[in-house]
Write an enzyme that holds these catalytic residues in place. Structure first.
Site, mmCIF file in Angstrom:
data_model
loop_
_atom_site.group_PDB
_atom_site.id
_atom_site.type_symbol
_atom_site.label_atom_id
_atom_site.label_comp_id
_atom_site.label_asym_id
_atom_site.label_seq_id
_atom_site.Cartn_x
_atom_site.Cartn_y
_atom_site.Cartn_z
ATOM 1 N N CYS A 96 0.807 -1.214 0.000
ATOM 2 C CA CYS A 96 0.000 0.000 0.000
ATOM 3 C C CYS A 96 0.850 1.280 0.000
ATOM 4 O O CYS A 96 1.420 1.617 -1.020
ATOM 5 C CB CYS A 96 -0.979 -0.065 1.176
ATOM 6 S SG CYS A 96 -2.496 0.822 0.900
ATOM 7 N N ARG A 131 -12.833 5.565 -1.286
ATOM 8 C CA ARG A 131 -11.720 4.655 -1.040
ATOM 9 C C ARG A 131 -12.103 3.290 -1.583
ATOM 10 O O ARG A 131 -13.279 2.937 -1.608
ATOM 11 C CB ARG A 131 -11.429 4.537 0.472
ATOM 12 C CG ARG A 131 -10.950 5.804 1.123
ATOM 13 C CD ARG A 131 -10.618 5.580 2.589
ATOM 14 N NE ARG A 131 -9.406 4.804 2.781
ATOM 15 C CZ ARG A 131 -8.175 5.287 2.698
ATOM 16 N NH1 ARG A 131 -7.984 6.564 2.393
ATOM 17 N NH2 ARG A 131 -7.126 4.515 2.888
ATOM 18 N N HIS A 195 -3.801 -5.812 2.563
ATOM 19 C CA HIS A 195 -3.471 -5.900 3.992
ATOM 20 C C HIS A 195 -3.969 -7.272 4.423
ATOM 21 O O HIS A 195 -4.303 -8.105 3.591
ATOM 22 C CB HIS A 195 -4.162 -4.784 4.758
ATOM 23 C CG HIS A 195 -3.678 -3.427 4.357
ATOM 24 N ND1 HIS A 195 -2.468 -2.919 4.768
ATOM 25 C CD2 HIS A 195 -4.212 -2.484 3.551
ATOM 26 C CE1 HIS A 195 -2.287 -1.715 4.244
ATOM 27 N NE2 HIS A 195 -3.335 -1.423 3.502
HETATM 28 N N1 GLN Z 1 -2.618 6.568 2.284
HETATM 29 C C1 GLN Z 1 -2.620 5.681 1.178
HETATM 30 C C2 GLN Z 1 -3.981 5.598 0.487
HETATM 31 O O1 GLN Z 1 -4.995 5.850 1.106
HETATM 32 C C3 GLN Z 1 -2.133 4.327 1.599
HETATM 33 C C4 GLN Z 1 -3.096 3.621 2.498
HETATM 34 C C5 GLN Z 1 -2.530 2.407 3.125
HETATM 35 O O2 GLN Z 1 -1.319 2.209 3.186
HETATM 36 N N2 GLN Z 1 -3.391 1.588 3.670
HETATM 37 O O3 GLN Z 1 -4.029 5.253 -0.659
#
Ligand code: GLN
Length: 235
Positions: A96, A131, A195
């Site tokens: 990520c 998101r 994740h």
């Molecule tokens: N901040 C980044 C995004 O939202 C990475 C998020 C993350 O590492 N979970 O894309």
């Protein structure tokens, strides 16, 4: 006492560790044990030197935009070392935020452009008020393996030259919600939005990283026994 000893650099492990990315180290140690190897872990963070010759494996985890901004200011000091590590074919797992920072730049949710290392050829844009969140399944086009995980990111990543996707999306959003790719593979660097942590659910990726590290570190040993191991997920 294990026969083989590996050294892992946890890049910015005190800042980039969302959704238990550190669990990837626990998984690596679990699988390494089955291969008669142990792993010494060192966090390399702001202001620390990173000497690629001191390490066999590296983990670069995910983070919030704020932590990514803090890390991005320190990255120029480590760029040469990380580039040498990657180009030498040493295994690195980037998740990520870490994945985004290996590329050219990352546009945060507030529109700020955060420069990355530019070692890999991808770039990451933001998306408005959205998101990509949820369970995801992909299939690696080369090995045919299916990988399972959980994604949670605002960034939309587009792959560049020399990068292959880690997998093609079967269910979920992946890199950008458009081209059906998820993650990236470049040499022995594996990148993903998974994740979960990725390695606890996808032991074959852990095995690939560990075998690469063992073969690099012990070039005269025969790892066919480890190669033949049927790696089972930790749960
Ligand atoms: N901040 C980044 C995004 O939202 C990475 C998020 C993350 O590492 N979970 O894309």
């Amino acid at each position: 006492m294990a026969k083989y000893h590996l050294r892992l650099a946890h890049l910015y492990g005190n800042l980039l560790n969302t959704y238990s990315d550190v669990g990837n180290i626990i998984a690596l140690r679990y699988y390494a044990k089955q291969m008669d190897a142990d792993i010494a872990v060192k966090i390399i963070s702001i202001g620390d030197d990173f000497d690629p010759d001191d390490f066999d494996l590296a983990l670069f985890g995910g983070g919030q935009d704020y932590e990514q901004l803090v890390v991005s200011r320190d990255l120029p000091n480590k760029k040469a070392g990380i580039a040498k590590f990657i180009n030498a074919g040493k295994p690195l797992l980037a998740i990520c935020g870490g994945y985004q920072l290996l590329g050219h730049y990352y546009v945060g949710a507030n529109g700020e452009k955060i420069p990355g290392l530019g070692i890999l050829d991808h770039y990451t844009l933001s998306q408005d008020n959205n998101r990509f969140i949820g369970n995801i399944t992909i299939k690696n086009p080369t090995t045919g393996q299916e990988y399972h995980g959980f994604e949670n990111h605002n960034g939309r990543t587009f792959l560049g030259k020399g990068e292959k996707p880690l997998g093609i999306v079967i269910k979920g959003h992946g890199n950008n919600g458009e081209d059906h790719t998820e993650g990236a593979i470049y040499k022995a660097t594996y990148c993903s939005y998974f994740h979960g942590p990725i390695l606890t659910r996808n032991g074959e990726i852990a095995k690939t990283l560990l075998l690469r590290a063992l073969k690099n570190r012990y070039p005269h040993d025969d790892f066919s026994q480890q190669e033949a191991l049927k790696i089972k997920p930790t749960f």
